[in-house]
Motif scaffolding. Structure first.
Motif, mmCIF file in Angstrom:
data_model
loop_
_atom_site.group_PDB
_atom_site.id
_atom_site.type_symbol
_atom_site.label_atom_id
_atom_site.label_comp_id
_atom_site.label_asym_id
_atom_site.label_seq_id
_atom_site.Cartn_x
_atom_site.Cartn_y
_atom_site.Cartn_z
ATOM 1 N N PRO A 4 0.761 -1.518 0.048
ATOM 2 C CA PRO A 4 -0.027 -0.255 -0.285
ATOM 3 C C PRO A 4 1.047 1.598 0.067
ATOM 4 O O PRO A 4 1.637 1.418 0.564
ATOM 5 C CB PRO A 4 -0.418 0.231 1.423
ATOM 6 C CG PRO A 4 -0.535 -1.707 1.987
ATOM 7 C CD PRO A 4 0.146 -2.559 0.938
ATOM 8 N N THR A 5 0.495 2.122 -0.961
ATOM 9 C CA THR A 5 0.527 3.565 -0.295
ATOM 10 C C THR A 5 0.758 4.524 0.599
ATOM 11 O O THR A 5 -0.526 3.608 0.960
ATOM 12 C CB THR A 5 0.476 4.785 -1.906
ATOM 13 O OG1 THR A 5 -0.730 4.466 -1.638
ATOM 14 C CG2 THR A 5 0.896 3.542 -3.157
ATOM 15 N N LYS A 65 -2.540 -8.462 -5.533
ATOM 16 C CA LYS A 65 -1.936 -8.244 -6.362
ATOM 17 C C LYS A 65 -2.262 -7.287 -7.241
ATOM 18 O O LYS A 65 -1.577 -6.866 -7.967
ATOM 19 C CB LYS A 65 -2.867 -9.750 -7.226
ATOM 20 C CG LYS A 65 -2.441 -11.339 -6.601
ATOM 21 C CD LYS A 65 -3.250 -12.277 -7.682
ATOM 22 C CE LYS A 65 -2.427 -13.515 -7.124
ATOM 23 N NZ LYS A 65 -3.723 -14.543 -7.229
ATOM 24 N N SER A 66 -3.734 -7.131 -6.598
ATOM 25 C CA SER A 66 -3.900 -5.347 -7.960
ATOM 26 C C SER A 66 -4.010 -3.878 -7.282
ATOM 27 O O SER A 66 -4.183 -2.602 -7.404
ATOM 28 C CB SER A 66 -5.395 -5.612 -8.479
ATOM 29 O OG SER A 66 -6.873 -5.632 -6.684
ATOM 30 N N SER A 102 -6.903 -15.830 -0.490
ATOM 31 C CA SER A 102 -5.800 -15.956 -0.762
ATOM 32 C C SER A 102 -5.309 -14.822 -0.834
ATOM 33 O O SER A 102 -3.356 -14.419 -0.722
ATOM 34 C CB SER A 102 -5.359 -16.773 -1.013
ATOM 35 O OG SER A 102 -5.484 -17.056 -2.415
ATOM 36 N N ASP A 103 -6.292 -13.833 -2.224
ATOM 37 C CA ASP A 103 -5.119 -12.867 -2.560
ATOM 38 C C ASP A 103 -5.658 -11.332 -1.696
ATOM 39 O O ASP A 103 -4.687 -10.406 -1.975
ATOM 40 C CB ASP A 103 -6.415 -12.770 -4.218
ATOM 41 C CG ASP A 103 -6.300 -13.498 -5.036
ATOM 42 O OD1 ASP A 103 -4.967 -13.998 -4.997
ATOM 43 O OD2 ASP A 103 -6.657 -13.264 -5.876
ATOM 44 N N TYR A 104 -6.356 -11.600 -0.543
ATOM 45 C CA TYR A 104 -6.196 -10.467 0.660
ATOM 46 C C TYR A 104 -5.813 -10.604 1.781
ATOM 47 O O TYR A 104 -5.248 -11.493 2.033
ATOM 48 C CB TYR A 104 -7.637 -10.326 0.629
ATOM 49 C CG TYR A 104 -8.377 -10.154 -0.616
ATOM 50 C CD1 TYR A 104 -9.376 -8.943 -0.769
ATOM 51 C CD2 TYR A 104 -8.947 -10.891 -1.392
ATOM 52 C CE1 TYR A 104 -9.136 -7.886 -1.915
ATOM 53 C CE2 TYR A 104 -10.052 -10.111 -3.009
ATOM 54 C CZ TYR A 104 -10.240 -8.871 -2.563
ATOM 55 O OH TYR A 104 -10.467 -8.449 -3.440
ATOM 56 N N ILE A 105 -5.151 -9.444 1.962
ATOM 57 C CA ILE A 105 -5.275 -9.193 3.426
ATOM 58 C C ILE A 105 -6.162 -8.500 4.404
ATOM 59 O O ILE A 105 -6.377 -7.669 3.758
ATOM 60 C CB ILE A 105 -3.828 -8.708 3.640
ATOM 61 C CG1 ILE A 105 -3.137 -9.296 4.927
ATOM 62 C CG2 ILE A 105 -3.638 -7.401 2.963
ATOM 63 C CD1 ILE A 105 -1.227 -8.990 5.567
ATOM 64 N N PHE A 146 3.403 -8.529 1.162
ATOM 65 C CA PHE A 146 2.868 -7.738 -0.495
ATOM 66 C C PHE A 146 4.390 -8.003 -0.761
ATOM 67 O O PHE A 146 4.888 -6.906 -1.530
ATOM 68 C CB PHE A 146 3.252 -6.484 1.427
ATOM 69 C CG PHE A 146 2.574 -6.322 1.596
ATOM 70 C CD1 PHE A 146 1.703 -5.810 1.246
ATOM 71 C CD2 PHE A 146 2.055 -5.908 3.169
ATOM 72 C CE1 PHE A 146 0.109 -5.568 1.923
ATOM 73 C CE2 PHE A 146 1.330 -6.236 3.886
ATOM 74 C CZ PHE A 146 0.141 -5.443 3.302
ATOM 75 N N GLU A 147 5.336 -9.046 -1.021
ATOM 76 C CA GLU A 147 6.220 -8.976 -1.840
ATOM 77 C C GLU A 147 5.606 -9.676 -3.166
ATOM 78 O O GLU A 147 5.317 -10.411 -3.202
ATOM 79 C CB GLU A 147 7.740 -9.350 -1.310
ATOM 80 C CG GLU A 147 7.913 -8.480 0.250
ATOM 81 C CD GLU A 147 9.517 -9.732 0.550
ATOM 82 O OE1 GLU A 147 9.627 -10.909 0.799
ATOM 83 O OE2 GLU A 147 9.679 -9.544 1.786
#
Length: 143
Positions: A3-4, A26-27, A59-62, A142-143
């Motif tokens: 995240p920015t 991912k996005s 699995s794509d989300y935190i 996040f990597e």
């Protein structure tokens, strides 16, 4: 994807509003839904599309979590202790030591003039740091 700074602020704002906040690894997309445990009257059907998207791609989300009530209480205590107006400081500490401390603190803050904005700024700063800490704790994701 990480995240920015702007996204971290958005996540912090959503958490402060009582939302559940999810970050797509991912996005980089942020998805929010009400915390139905605390928003009993929320219309779950309105949020079905978002909830299903998150569930189907878990699995794509935190998920970022907000403060627990004891952490929010400590934040109010810390703010009260930082106030330079002794009269207001005493009122806030008294409010926190009575029944319904959250309600009493809010009433005092809402009637504190310039200190109301100081409270919002203080809380936002700590929420942003809270989110940054979660990013750091989950750095490998996040990597």
């Amino acid at each position: 994807m990480k995240p920015t700074k702007k996204e971290i602020e958005e996540i912090a704002d959503n958490l402060d509003c009582g939302m559940r906040c999810f970050y797509n690894l991912k996005s980089g997309e942020i998805k929010t839904i009400p915390n139905f445990d605390s928003w009993i009257d929320a219309d779950k059907e309105t949020w079905d599309d978002v909830s299903n998207e998150i569930d189907e791609n878990w699995s794509d989300y935190i998920e970022f979590t907000g403060f627990e009530s004891h952490e929010s209480f400590k934040l109010m205590v810390d703010f009260a202790q930082s106030v330079d107006d002794i009269g207001l400081q005493n009122k806030l500490i008294y409010a926190l030591n009575r029944l319904k401390p959250f309600q009493n603190f809010k009433w005092q803050i809402d009637n504190s003039g310039e200190y109301r904005q100081q409270w919002f700024d203080f809380k936002k700063k700590h929420y942003i740091q809270w989110v940054k800490n979660q990013v750091d704790l989950n750095n490998k994701d996040f990597e």
